[in-house]
Motif scaffolding. Sequence first.
Motif, PDB file in Angstrom:
ATOM      1  N   LEU A  86      -6.199  46.417  72.942  1.00  0.00           N
ATOM      2  CA  LEU A  86      -7.631  46.151  72.806  1.00  0.00           C
ATOM      3  C   LEU A  86      -8.012  44.849  73.490  1.00  0.00           C
ATOM      4  O   LEU A  86      -9.084  44.746  74.102  1.00  0.00           O
ATOM      5  CB  LEU A  86      -8.026  46.090  71.329  1.00  0.00           C
ATOM      6  N   LEU A  87      -7.124  43.863  73.398  1.00  0.00           N
ATOM      7  CA  LEU A  87      -7.416  42.556  73.983  1.00  0.00           C
ATOM      8  C   LEU A  87      -7.243  42.556  75.495  1.00  0.00           C
ATOM      9  O   LEU A  87      -7.955  41.846  76.209  1.00  0.00           O
ATOM     10  CB  LEU A  87      -6.504  41.494  73.361  1.00  0.00           C
ATOM     11  N   ALA A  88      -6.279  43.323  75.996  1.00  0.00           N
ATOM     12  CA  ALA A  88      -6.001  43.370  77.439  1.00  0.00           C
ATOM     13  C   ALA A  88      -5.541  44.780  77.812  1.00  0.00           C
ATOM     14  O   ALA A  88      -4.340  45.040  77.898  1.00  0.00           O
ATOM     15  CB  ALA A  88      -4.950  42.341  77.815  1.00  0.00           C
ATOM     16  N   PRO A  89      -6.485  45.711  77.999  1.00  0.00           N
ATOM     17  CA  PRO A  89      -6.134  47.113  78.251  1.00  0.00           C
ATOM     18  C   PRO A  89      -5.252  47.314  79.478  1.00  0.00           C
ATOM     19  O   PRO A  89      -4.447  48.257  79.530  1.00  0.00           O
ATOM     20  CB  PRO A  89      -7.494  47.798  78.446  1.00  0.00           C
ATOM     21  N   GLU A  90      -5.390  46.442  80.461  1.00  0.00           N
ATOM     22  CA  GLU A  90      -4.655  46.624  81.712  1.00  0.00           C
ATOM     23  C   GLU A  90      -3.223  46.087  81.640  1.00  0.00           C
ATOM     24  O   GLU A  90      -2.400  46.374  82.511  1.00  0.00           O
ATOM     25  CB  GLU A  90      -5.399  45.922  82.858  1.00  0.00           C
ATOM     26  N   ALA A  91      -2.920  45.330  80.605  1.00  0.00           N
ATOM     27  CA  ALA A  91      -1.604  44.685  80.501  1.00  0.00           C
ATOM     28  C   ALA A  91      -0.687  45.515  79.601  1.00  0.00           C
ATOM     29  O   ALA A  91      -0.470  45.176  78.433  1.00  0.00           O
ATOM     30  CB  ALA A  91      -1.747  43.264  79.971  1.00  0.00           C
ATOM     31  N   GLY A  92      -0.158  46.601  80.141  1.00  0.00           N
ATOM     32  CA  GLY A  92       0.675  47.499  79.359  1.00  0.00           C
ATOM     33  C   GLY A  92       1.966  46.866  78.884  1.00  0.00           C
ATOM     34  O   GLY A  92       2.363  47.018  77.727  1.00  0.00           O
ATOM     35  N   ARG A  93       2.623  46.109  79.768  1.00  0.00           N
ATOM     36  CA  ARG A  93       3.886  45.469  79.389  1.00  0.00           C
ATOM     37  C   ARG A  93       3.661  44.400  78.331  1.00  0.00           C
ATOM     38  O   ARG A  93       4.481  44.225  77.423  1.00  0.00           O
ATOM     39  CB  ARG A  93       4.550  44.861  80.625  1.00  0.00           C
ATOM     40  N   ALA A  94       2.545  43.696  78.426  1.00  0.00           N
ATOM     41  CA  ALA A  94       2.242  42.648  77.456  1.00  0.00           C
ATOM     42  C   ALA A  94       2.094  43.228  76.049  1.00  0.00           C
ATOM     43  O   ALA A  94       2.450  42.565  75.065  1.00  0.00           O
ATOM     44  CB  ALA A  94       0.964  41.917  77.854  1.00  0.00           C
ATOM     45  N   ALA A  95       1.580  44.456  75.933  1.00  0.00           N
ATOM     46  CA  ALA A  95       1.411  45.081  74.624  1.00  0.00           C
ATOM     47  C   ALA A  95       2.763  45.311  73.952  1.00  0.00           C
ATOM     48  O   ALA A  95       2.920  45.100  72.745  1.00  0.00           O
ATOM     49  CB  ALA A  95       0.646  46.386  74.761  1.00  0.00           C
ATOM     50  N   TRP A  96       3.750  45.757  74.735  1.00  0.00           N
ATOM     51  CA  TRP A  96       5.094  45.954  74.188  1.00  0.00           C
ATOM     52  C   TRP A  96       5.712  44.621  73.769  1.00  0.00           C
ATOM     53  O   TRP A  96       6.360  44.532  72.722  1.00  0.00           O
ATOM     54  CB  TRP A  96       5.988  46.647  75.210  1.00  0.00           C
ATOM     55  N   LEU A  97       5.492  43.582  74.582  1.00  0.00           N
ATOM     56  CA  LEU A  97       6.010  42.258  74.242  1.00  0.00           C
ATOM     57  C   LEU A  97       5.333  41.709  72.991  1.00  0.00           C
ATOM     58  O   LEU A  97       5.964  41.030  72.176  1.00  0.00           O
ATOM     59  CB  LEU A  97       5.805  41.300  75.424  1.00  0.00           C
ATOM     60  N   TYR A  98       4.065  42.025  72.837  1.00  0.00           N
ATOM     61  CA  TYR A  98       3.320  41.565  71.665  1.00  0.00           C
ATOM     62  C   TYR A  98       3.886  42.202  70.394  1.00  0.00           C
ATOM     63  O   TYR A  98       4.098  41.516  69.383  1.00  0.00           O
ATOM     64  CB  TYR A  98       1.842  41.927  71.827  1.00  0.00           C
ATOM     65  N   ALA A  99       4.123  43.507  70.462  1.00  0.00           N
ATOM     66  CA  ALA A  99       4.727  44.194  69.320  1.00  0.00           C
ATOM     67  C   ALA A  99       6.113  43.632  69.025  1.00  0.00           C
ATOM     68  O   ALA A  99       6.492  43.440  67.862  1.00  0.00           O
ATOM     69  CB  ALA A  99       4.802  45.694  69.591  1.00  0.00           C
ATOM     70  N   LEU A 100       6.873  43.345  70.081  1.00  0.00           N
ATOM     71  CA  LEU A 100       8.205  42.765  69.915  1.00  0.00           C
ATOM     72  C   LEU A 100       8.114  41.388  69.257  1.00  0.00           C
ATOM     73  O   LEU A 100       8.942  41.052  68.396  1.00  0.00           O
ATOM     74  CB  LEU A 100       8.907  42.665  71.269  1.00  0.00           C
ATOM     75  N   PHE A 101       7.121  40.611  69.646  1.00  0.00           N
ATOM     76  CA  PHE A 101       6.957  39.282  69.068  1.00  0.00           C
ATOM     77  C   PHE A 101       6.606  39.376  67.581  1.00  0.00           C
ATOM     78  O   PHE A 101       7.054  38.556  66.770  1.00  0.00           O
ATOM     79  CB  PHE A 101       5.889  38.502  69.831  1.00  0.00           C
ATOM     80  N   CYS A 102       5.806  40.374  67.209  1.00  0.00           N
ATOM     81  CA  CYS A 102       5.511  40.603  65.793  1.00  0.00           C
ATOM     82  C   CYS A 102       6.796  40.908  65.027  1.00  0.00           C
ATOM     83  O   CYS A 102       7.008  40.409  63.916  1.00  0.00           O
ATOM     84  CB  CYS A 102       4.539  41.779  65.639  1.00  0.00           C
ATOM     85  N   LEU A 103       7.648  41.725  65.642  1.00  0.00           N
ATOM     86  CA  LEU A 103       8.928  42.056  65.020  1.00  0.00           C
ATOM     87  C   LEU A 103       9.791  40.806  64.853  1.00  0.00           C
ATOM     88  O   LEU A 103      10.426  40.616  63.798  1.00  0.00           O
ATOM     89  CB  LEU A 103       9.657  43.092  65.868  1.00  0.00           C
ATOM     90  N   VAL A 104       9.813  39.962  65.868  1.00  0.00           N
ATOM     91  CA  VAL A 104      10.598  38.724  65.804  1.00  0.00           C
ATOM     92  C   VAL A 104      10.102  37.836  64.662  1.00  0.00           C
ATOM     93  O   VAL A 104      10.912  37.245  63.924  1.00  0.00           O
ATOM     94  CB  VAL A 104      10.526  37.975  67.151  1.00  0.00           C
ATOM     95  N   ILE A 105       8.793  37.733  64.492  1.00  0.00           N
ATOM     96  CA  ILE A 105       8.229  36.920  63.414  1.00  0.00           C
ATOM     97  C   ILE A 105       8.687  37.452  62.058  1.00  0.00           C
ATOM     98  O   ILE A 105       9.114  36.692  61.171  1.00  0.00           O
ATOM     99  CB  ILE A 105       6.691  36.891  63.497  1.00  0.00           C
ATOM    100  N   ILE A 106       8.608  38.762  61.880  1.00  0.00           N
ATOM    101  CA  ILE A 106       9.017  39.370  60.614  1.00  0.00           C
ATOM    102  C   ILE A 106      10.494  39.149  60.361  1.00  0.00           C
ATOM    103  O   ILE A 106      10.905  38.743  59.260  1.00  0.00           O
ATOM    104  CB  ILE A 106       8.678  40.876  60.623  1.00  0.00           C
ATOM    105  N   LEU A 107      11.329  39.391  61.374  1.00  0.00           N
ATOM    106  CA  LEU A 107      12.772  39.219  61.216  1.00  0.00           C
ATOM    107  C   LEU A 107      13.137  37.753  60.971  1.00  0.00           C
ATOM    108  O   LEU A 107      14.044  37.450  60.185  1.00  0.00           O
ATOM    109  CB  LEU A 107      13.502  39.751  62.454  1.00  0.00           C
ATOM    110  N   PHE A 108      12.423  36.858  61.623  1.00  0.00           N
ATOM    111  CA  PHE A 108      12.682  35.430  61.429  1.00  0.00           C
ATOM    112  C   PHE A 108      12.407  35.020  59.986  1.00  0.00           C
ATOM    113  O   PHE A 108      13.215  34.330  59.352  1.00  0.00           O
ATOM    114  CB  PHE A 108      11.834  34.605  62.390  1.00  0.00           C
TER     115      PHE A 108
END
Length: 275
Positions: A46-68
């Motif tokens: 929603l924030l950056a529709p054209e940045a497909g790879r960034a969306a996956w990295l964003y989800a990964l970063f959420c996972l890192v926060i939870i695991l941390f």
Amino acid sequence: MLKTRVITALVLLAVLLPILFLLPPIYIGGFFLVALLAAAWEWSRLLAPEAGRAAWLYALFCLVIILFLLGMQNASWQFALLLLAVLFWFFIAPFILAKGMNLSLQKLQPFYVVLGLILLPATWFALVFLRELGLIFLLSTMALVWVADIGAYFVGKAFGKRKLAVQISPGKSIEGAIGGLILCYVYAFACVYYLSFESTLFGAWAIRFGWIPMFLMVTVLTAFSIFGDLFESQLKRLAGVKDSSHLLPGHGGVLDRVDALIPTMPIAALLAGFI
């Protein structure tokens, strides 16, 4: 469209029900984690529709926060995250919603990026904490959101005249919101009357603090379930899209289905902490 919605709902139920009732609690935590990571992916899109790879990295970063935070094995850190999310919903979200569509998503993009990394992990921790208090405790709390939505829909359809937030969500009415709140009162009363006091948040609050504080709590949770729905609707309108994604055929995206849970679950978790 209706057939697609029904099929998707049945598939989700076929996955969710065995996880809820047949498997250990860790599996429902895993289910919630997948759902919240999908919501994080949609949030980034929603924030950056054209940045497909960034969306996956964003989800990964959420996972890192939870695991941390899990790895820290320090409940105070998780509590701090929940408190931060709740403070946002109480003191910042109302001002953002009051702006309607008079906002620039491009200018606020960094703010929303950080915000998602707080709200989404906080929602996961809240859901897991409520599950630790009991399956009925979790489901009865989540059901309040669905009851509010059902009540608002049918009362709004029948009697809705005054718009609640015409710029953000023209379909929502003040009458519908009141109808949803009244139905939530009835639902909470039924939980206290028919279920054991300690098995639901409503019963626990009623026995500990009394009926009036319990109904005030229901009012707060119902109000913020509406806030969550409006907040996501505002974000989608700013992004110029109808649905957060098409991950759930006939239903839109995961974020579309959990938007009302994002504020209510952290608030409910903190309220449960008082008892």
